[in-house]
Scaffold this active site. Structure first.
Site, mmCIF file in Angstrom:
data_model
loop_
_atom_site.group_PDB
_atom_site.id
_atom_site.type_symbol
_atom_site.label_atom_id
_atom_site.label_comp_id
_atom_site.label_asym_id
_atom_site.label_seq_id
_atom_site.Cartn_x
_atom_site.Cartn_y
_atom_site.Cartn_z
ATOM 1 N N GLY A 173 28.276 42.283 26.472
ATOM 2 C CA GLY A 173 29.508 42.822 26.183
ATOM 3 C C GLY A 173 29.632 44.069 27.133
ATOM 4 O O GLY A 173 29.151 44.060 28.200
ATOM 5 N N CYS A 182 32.041 45.984 31.670
ATOM 6 C CA CYS A 182 31.724 45.788 32.906
ATOM 7 C C CYS A 182 31.394 44.225 33.189
ATOM 8 O O CYS A 182 32.132 43.653 34.076
ATOM 9 C CB CYS A 182 30.817 46.785 33.581
ATOM 10 S SG CYS A 182 31.277 48.542 33.486
ATOM 11 N N ARG A 237 24.813 52.468 34.343
ATOM 12 C CA ARG A 237 24.619 51.959 33.213
ATOM 13 C C ARG A 237 25.025 52.713 32.119
ATOM 14 O O ARG A 237 24.440 54.020 32.197
ATOM 15 C CB ARG A 237 23.045 51.147 32.865
ATOM 16 C CG ARG A 237 22.770 50.082 33.799
ATOM 17 C CD ARG A 237 21.162 50.182 33.765
ATOM 18 N NE ARG A 237 20.594 51.454 34.173
ATOM 19 C CZ ARG A 237 19.245 51.610 33.949
ATOM 20 N NH1 ARG A 237 18.301 50.771 33.626
ATOM 21 N NH2 ARG A 237 18.869 52.764 34.472
ATOM 22 N N ASN A 295 26.586 42.803 39.330
ATOM 23 C CA ASN A 295 26.963 42.373 38.026
ATOM 24 C C ASN A 295 27.029 41.045 37.411
ATOM 25 O O ASN A 295 26.705 40.720 36.397
ATOM 26 C CB ASN A 295 28.301 43.104 37.567
ATOM 27 C CG ASN A 295 28.073 44.564 37.298
ATOM 28 O OD1 ASN A 295 27.014 45.277 37.424
ATOM 29 N ND2 ASN A 295 29.270 45.290 36.962
ATOM 30 N N ASP A 307 43.367 63.946 36.011
ATOM 31 C CA ASP A 307 43.747 62.712 35.529
ATOM 32 C C ASP A 307 45.358 62.723 35.054
ATOM 33 O O ASP A 307 45.777 64.054 34.725
ATOM 34 C CB ASP A 307 42.977 62.617 34.144
ATOM 35 C CG ASP A 307 42.944 61.376 33.533
ATOM 36 O OD1 ASP A 307 41.697 60.598 33.707
ATOM 37 O OD2 ASP A 307 43.751 60.900 32.735
ATOM 38 N N GLU A 311 29.766 51.969 42.230
ATOM 39 C CA GLU A 311 28.615 52.408 41.306
ATOM 40 C C GLU A 311 27.798 51.472 40.517
ATOM 41 O O GLU A 311 28.270 50.364 40.324
ATOM 42 C CB GLU A 311 29.348 53.535 40.236
ATOM 43 C CG GLU A 311 30.642 53.007 39.299
ATOM 44 C CD GLU A 311 30.017 52.288 38.211
ATOM 45 O OE1 GLU A 311 28.788 52.505 37.872
ATOM 46 O OE2 GLU A 311 30.708 51.314 37.566
ATOM 47 N N GLY A 327 20.005 37.036 23.015
ATOM 48 C CA GLY A 327 20.529 37.713 21.987
ATOM 49 C C GLY A 327 21.958 37.248 21.886
ATOM 50 O O GLY A 327 22.177 36.032 22.059
ATOM 51 N N LYS A 330 16.733 39.473 28.334
ATOM 52 C CA LYS A 330 16.648 39.793 26.896
ATOM 53 C C LYS A 330 17.803 38.790 26.030
ATOM 54 O O LYS A 330 18.757 39.023 26.535
ATOM 55 C CB LYS A 330 16.797 41.064 26.653
ATOM 56 C CG LYS A 330 16.718 41.458 25.106
ATOM 57 C CD LYS A 330 15.420 42.391 24.940
ATOM 58 C CE LYS A 330 15.058 42.669 23.564
ATOM 59 N NZ LYS A 330 14.586 41.567 22.577
#
Ligand code: UGA
Length: 450
Positions: free
Chosen positions: A276, A279, A155, A227, A30, A152, A272, A270
């Site tokens: 957020g 991703c 989650r 996504n 990194d 990938e 709500g 679900k």
């Protein structure tokens, strides 16, 4: 095969940690020296269940190391996973500058054949650009590059599980030999031949995962398509919730029955305060811009975005209806992360809720099991409490913004007794409406009759 992982963010650490844990020799690099120092000292900069254990064990057994030396890491790795960030630009498109930089360094530093694997989420056709950059900047005859797309599907909160027990592995290649090498890398996972760090030798039964080999373009599209579809599903459930509230009905009952149809499936329905995280919102935006550029009308996804944006306003409108004036009121907030089992607050609904409540003059007491320090860095004027009870004490209203299990099992009687006014706004439908009402709460949730 020696594996190098470029980027020690979320995806890089999970990728490096899991590949080391199933037996590979991995070096992670990194550009941030502070991060490398932390990793070398045995600390993990993010909270992700099981990640610390697998990295600690692999380090002890000599299979994973961390460094800031990018050229050396590139020269040593036969397979190089690019896991650098692709954050959104102002216009919603993905910023690919980190990938471009890395590509140039790989091209100039490589001394032998390299499998260059894009793991970062990127728009379709990035693989082509990557290949071109490697060819243009790579001047050494002995360096030959094969580009692979390997999105990938991790989650946050279950990323280690998702990596070692995936429902599929998608690999986009140009040449068959690259697919073979990828199969080699994933062999322990494909054949379920590894010591599972999660299930301690008794993994749930089930067929081994499939590796799906596609073109690079398809593979890149699959990631954004997944996504965006998940986001669409959530927004659909949220509009259903509005309908239920207006016309009578319970969104939980409706989506439960919907989910039993295998063509629909039970997940991501679900309702709500909206999705957020780093991703779904950014990938949805990037996919919309990508379609726009390609001249394809994807209004469908724009609507999913719009519905999501309006969730917070609708939630706060309910709060205003209940409290009348927000200025001077004390509001307790339970949950700061964008979902449970993570410490990630990026694009979390709670952050927008805080911003708006502070702007309206409410005073805030907030609690989260994992993200207090991160939230404090963004909103230092909020009073962060030691537990949920303290956040509720003396409040005119208590909001639930994240579905942490520990909130479900609070002593709600105690909470009620400590509040100035026993008003609970449950943005995640976490609690049982009948029980809350029976306890004497004024209880509001999403898409339910209460
Ligand atoms: C998401 C995808 O689910 C992963 O498959 C993907 O690999 C990952 O993005 C990524 O691109 O890296 P993640 O961001 O960890 O994973 O979070 P999700 O579990 O997808 O949840 C996203 C948001 O949707 C959360 O705020 C969550 O509370 C919300 N959500 C989720 C709902 O509001 N309703 C649901 O039914 C499900």
């Amino acid at each position: 095969m020696r594996i190098s992982v470029i980027g020690c963010g979320y995806v890089g650490l999970v990728t490096g940690g899991c590949l080391a844990s199933v037996g590979h020799q991995v070096t992670c690099v990194d550009v941030d020296p502070a991060k490398i120092r932390m990793l070398e000292a045995g600390k993990i900069p993010i909270y992700e269940p099981h990640l610390e254990e697998i990295i600690t064990t692999s380090r002890r057994e000599g299979r994973i190391s961390f460094t800031g030396d990018l050229p050396r890491t590139i020269r040593e790795g036969e397979a190089i996973f690019i896991c650098v960030g692709t954050p959104p630009l102002e216009n919603g498109e993905a910023d690919l500058s980190a990938i471009d930089n890395v590509a140039r360094v790989i091209a100039t530093e490589a001394r032998g054949p390299k499998l260059v694997i894009e793991k970062s989420t990127v728009p379709v056709q990035t693989g082509q650009q990557l290949k071109r950059a490697l060819e243009v900047y790579g001047k050494k005859a002995e360096a030959k590059f094969q580009v692979v797309s390997n999105p990938e599907f991790l989650r946050e909160g279950t990323a280690v599980l998702d990596f070692i027990h995936p429902d599929r592995i998608v690999v986009g290649v140009e040449e068959e030999s690259a697919g073979k090498q990828m199969r080699e890398i994933y062999r322990p996972i494909l054949e379920k031949k590894f010591v599972c760090p999660i299930h301690a030798g008794s993994c749930p039964p089930g067929a081994p995962p499939e590796m799906i080999i596609t073109t690079i373009n398809s593979s890149e599209l699959i990631k954004h398509a997944c996504n965006s579809f998940l986001a669409l599903k959530i927004s659909y459930a949220n509009v259903l919730a509005d309908l239920c509230e207006r016309l009578g009905g319970d969104v939980e009952e409706v989506t439960r029955a919907m989910g039993m149809d295998p063509r629909i499936g039970p997940y991501f329905l679900k309702a709500g305060i909206g999705f957020g995280g780093f991703c779904l919102p950014k990938d949805l935006q990037a996919f919309v811009r990508l379609a726009e550029r390609a001249g394809i009308d994807f209004t469908l996804l724009r609507e999913a975005e719009r519905v999501n944006r309006e969730r917070i306003e609708q939630f706060l409108a309910k709060l205003r209806r209940a409290l009348w004036v927000l200025k001077g009121k004390q509001v307790g907030l339970l949950g700061l992360t964008f979902k449970a089992n993570t410490d990630d607050i990026r694009f979390a609904p709670s952050m927008e809720i805080i911003r708006r409540l502070l702007a309206e003059g409410a005073s805030l007491r907030a609690y989260d099991p994992q993200a207090m320090e991160k939230a404090r860095a963004v909103y230092p004027t909020v009073n962060y409490t030691v537990d949920a009870y303290e956040a509720a004490a003396g409040a005119d209203a208590l909001l639930i913004a994240t579905e942490w299990e520990e909130f479900r099992s609070l002593n709600w009687q105690r909470v009620r007794d400590s509040m100035l006014r026993p008003l609970v706004m449950d943005g995640r439908n976490l609690l049982d409406a009948a029980k809350m009402t029976a306890l004497g709460f004024e209880y509001h949730s999403i898409g339910r009759q209460n």
